[in-house]
Design an enzyme around this catalytic site. Structure first.
Site, mmCIF file in Angstrom:
data_model
loop_
_atom_site.group_PDB
_atom_site.id
_atom_site.type_symbol
_atom_site.label_atom_id
_atom_site.label_comp_id
_atom_site.label_asym_id
_atom_site.label_seq_id
_atom_site.Cartn_x
_atom_site.Cartn_y
_atom_site.Cartn_z
ATOM 1 C CG HIS A 143 -1.703 1.226 1.453
ATOM 2 N ND1 HIS A 143 -3.007 1.359 1.057
ATOM 3 C CD2 HIS A 143 -1.366 2.398 2.053
ATOM 4 C CE1 HIS A 143 -3.441 2.561 1.381
ATOM 5 N NE2 HIS A 143 -2.458 3.212 2.005
ATOM 6 C CD GLU A 144 1.896 3.361 3.761
ATOM 7 O OE1 GLU A 144 2.088 4.449 3.189
ATOM 8 O OE2 GLU A 144 0.922 3.168 4.510
ATOM 9 C CG HIS A 147 0.263 6.141 -0.566
ATOM 10 N ND1 HIS A 147 -0.820 6.823 -1.066
ATOM 11 C CD2 HIS A 147 -0.166 5.576 0.597
ATOM 12 C CE1 HIS A 147 -1.853 6.685 -0.246
ATOM 13 N NE2 HIS A 147 -1.484 5.925 0.764
ATOM 14 C CD GLU A 220 -4.830 6.324 2.187
ATOM 15 O OE1 GLU A 220 -4.691 5.125 2.509
ATOM 16 O OE2 GLU A 220 -3.876 7.105 2.056
#
Length: 295
Positions: A143-144, A147, A220
């Site tokens: 997920h990070e 980003h 997100e």
């Protein structure tokens, strides 16, 4: 997982206010006068400067505010696995290897930040490593990394720069009006103008953060989808469920709340200032993804 965004927003607001004070000390405001075009150009330059100065400071400030320790050489099997997993995900996402760090807190959280896609930072909490399974932790890191790969920090800075432009512009329009209509000043700018501008910058800056937070909530969902591609949808869903089981904690300093995986709770008007959607909404969005889209 948590909010690195509030660090960016807080720094940005502080930088904009400081730049405004500098402009008044050096008489830049007086030279601009009431002309709209020069004022708009001035606002754009200072607005963008505030956003990108904040971006340039984001990684070092995140390290200091969380006490994150960058893994230079893995000291144990967990650190080795962490670095190797981020390396694999970065390669798959087509970005340079981020710095990998651990910050000490018993709560479950993580974040990514940095000015450039190829010079970023991915950090996880010690609580996350103790609480989550490796599959769940892998999904959080994916997920990070997503980003970073999505260029969210750059896009955020551009949006914040535009928002800053209107904050600076409108605050000076309001300041000029109050100076003349309330303080009856007809000669240049008086103390009423400078005080009004400073207060208006803070008020408009807080209100404008609603726009930035909306973008944060949208990104997100994109980072969750990217995490599902890199680690697998079920792992991503399991990680979000784990966060739900932890009562949606917020382990970072408030200033960092928007750059992590979890942004806390809030209802009513408070929802407008939330950097993250509800975890249940994120899980449902992942469930609706086509299997082929994340395989």
């Amino acid at each position: 997982m948590f909010n690195r965004l509030f660090l960016f927003l807080g720094t940005n607001l502080a930088v904009v206010v400081v730049l405004g004070i500098v402009s008044r000390l050096f008489g830049i405001d007086r030279h601009i006068g009431g002309d709209i075009t020069p004022l708009l150009v001035f606002s754009f330059i200072f607005g963008m400067a505030g956003a990108f100065i904040s971006l340039a400071m984001s990684k070092s400030m995140a390290k200091r505010s969380t006490g994150a320790r960058v893994i230079e050489a893995p000291a144990n099997a967990t650190e080795r696995w962490l670095v190797e997993t981020v390396q694999k995900q970065a390669d798959a996402a087509g970005i340079g290897m981020p710095e990998v760090a651990i910050f000490d807190t018993p709560q479950v959280n993580a974040f990514a930040t940095g000015m450039k896609r190829n010079e970023s930072l991915v950090a996880v909490s010690s609580g996350l490593l103790r609480t989550m399974t490796r599959d769940e932790a892998e999904a959080v890191m994916a997920h990070e990394v997503s980003h970073v790969a999505n260029g969210d920090m750059i896009t955020l800075s551009l949006i914040q720069g535009i928002v800053n432009t209107f904050v600076i512009f409108l605050s000076r329009i309001v300041g000029g009006f109050i100076d003349k209509a309330v303080f009856r000043n007809e000669r240049g700018y008086g103390i009423g103008y400078f005080i009004s501008v400073m207060i208006a910058e803070i008020v408009f800056g807080v209100l404008a953060s609603i726009i930035v937070m909306y973008f944060s909530r949208v990104r997100e969902f994109r980072a969750d989808e990217g995490g599902a591609r890199l680690a697998g949808r079920e792992k991503m869903i399991a990680a979000l469920r784990r966060l739900q089981a932890q009562h949606e904690p917020e382990s970072l300093p408030d200033q960092l709340a928007a750059f992590g995986i979890n942004g806390g709770r809030g209802g009513g008007l408070q929802r407008l200032f939330r950097s993250h959607p509800d975890l249940s909404d994120r899980i449902e969005a992942l469930r609706r993804l086509d299997e082929t889209a994340v395989s």
